[in-house]
Design an enzyme around this catalytic site. Sequence first.
Site, mmCIF file in Angstrom:
data_model
loop_
_atom_site.group_PDB
_atom_site.id
_atom_site.type_symbol
_atom_site.label_atom_id
_atom_site.label_comp_id
_atom_site.label_asym_id
_atom_site.label_seq_id
_atom_site.Cartn_x
_atom_site.Cartn_y
_atom_site.Cartn_z
ATOM 1 N N HIS A 100 0.843 -1.203 0.000
ATOM 2 C CA HIS A 100 0.000 0.000 0.000
ATOM 3 C C HIS A 100 0.873 1.245 0.000
ATOM 4 C CE1 HIS A 100 0.622 -1.299 4.153
ATOM 5 N NE2 HIS A 100 0.615 -0.022 4.501
ATOM 6 N N HIS A 102 0.658 5.263 1.019
ATOM 7 C CA HIS A 102 -0.107 6.246 1.778
ATOM 8 C C HIS A 102 -0.119 7.567 1.004
ATOM 9 C CE1 HIS A 102 0.215 4.064 5.798
ATOM 10 N NE2 HIS A 102 1.189 3.478 5.118
HETATM 11 P P1 AMP Z 1 1.698 0.480 7.384
HETATM 12 O O1 AMP Z 1 2.173 0.771 8.776
HETATM 13 O O2 AMP Z 1 2.446 1.240 6.331
HETATM 14 O O3 AMP Z 1 1.629 -1.008 7.117
HETATM 15 O O4 AMP Z 1 0.221 1.064 7.316
HETATM 16 C C1 AMP Z 1 -0.934 0.318 7.553
HETATM 17 C C2 AMP Z 1 -2.075 1.294 7.611
HETATM 18 O O5 AMP Z 1 -3.276 0.566 7.496
HETATM 19 C C3 AMP Z 1 -2.152 2.075 8.934
HETATM 20 O O6 AMP Z 1 -2.046 3.471 8.646
HETATM 21 C C4 AMP Z 1 -3.529 1.703 9.489
HETATM 22 O O7 AMP Z 1 -4.174 2.785 10.107
HETATM 23 C C5 AMP Z 1 -4.259 1.236 8.251
HETATM 24 N N1 AMP Z 1 -5.329 0.271 8.485
HETATM 25 C C6 AMP Z 1 -5.282 -0.866 9.215
HETATM 26 N N2 AMP Z 1 -6.479 -1.480 9.171
HETATM 27 C C7 AMP Z 1 -7.289 -0.733 8.389
HETATM 28 C C8 AMP Z 1 -8.638 -0.842 7.955
HETATM 29 N N3 AMP Z 1 -9.420 -1.878 8.316
HETATM 30 N N4 AMP Z 1 -9.152 0.119 7.163
HETATM 31 C C9 AMP Z 1 -8.376 1.166 6.787
HETATM 32 N N5 AMP Z 1 -7.095 1.334 7.151
HETATM 33 C C10 AMP Z 1 -6.564 0.398 7.941
#
Ligand code: AMP
Length: 135
Positions: A100, A102
């Site tokens: 993903h 951001h």
């Molecule tokens: P990372 O630390 O780069 O792996 O980012 C993962 C992101 O996913 C974090 O910013 C979380 O807030 C987000 N996240 C986790 N679960 C969900 C969800 N169910 N819906 C939307 N965002 C999520």
Amino acid sequence: MSDNCIFCKILKGEIPSAKIYEDELTYAFLDISGDFYGHTLVIPKKHCANVLECDPSTLQAVMETTQLVSKHYVDNCGFTGVNLFNNSGVSAEQSVMHLHFHIVPRSENDGYHISPINEGNKVDLSEVKAKLEVK
Ligand code: AMP
Ligand code: ZN
């Protein structure tokens, strides 16, 4: 699709999400954390862990959607810039192991500070270059 992946579950509709954009290869939705207004995640529909493991065409599709959504935020939603970032690997603080990017949409005087503060160049760049150059 991966059975225990929360983003695959979002793609399957098993977990709700706030969709921003979708096409054949990618999906963009709001990050659940609420840390930054409009914080958005762009993911491929094909499961892969991160930048280090995905195939180039999947990464390309995700980057194209990242650009499309970023331009939409600036052209149509009143923002003037975006911060883009990706965490790849546990040591890089990746918490969800589905690729993903951001997007944090930015405005003048929004009060956010995302870029690390540069405290000055104290390293020997030639020594770092010798270790890191792609050969
Ligand atoms: P990372 O630390 O780069 O792996 O980012 C993962 C992101 O996913 C974090 O910013 C979380 O807030 C987000 N996240 C986790 N679960 C969900 C969800 N169910 N819906 C939307 N965002 C999520
Ligand atoms: Zn997944």
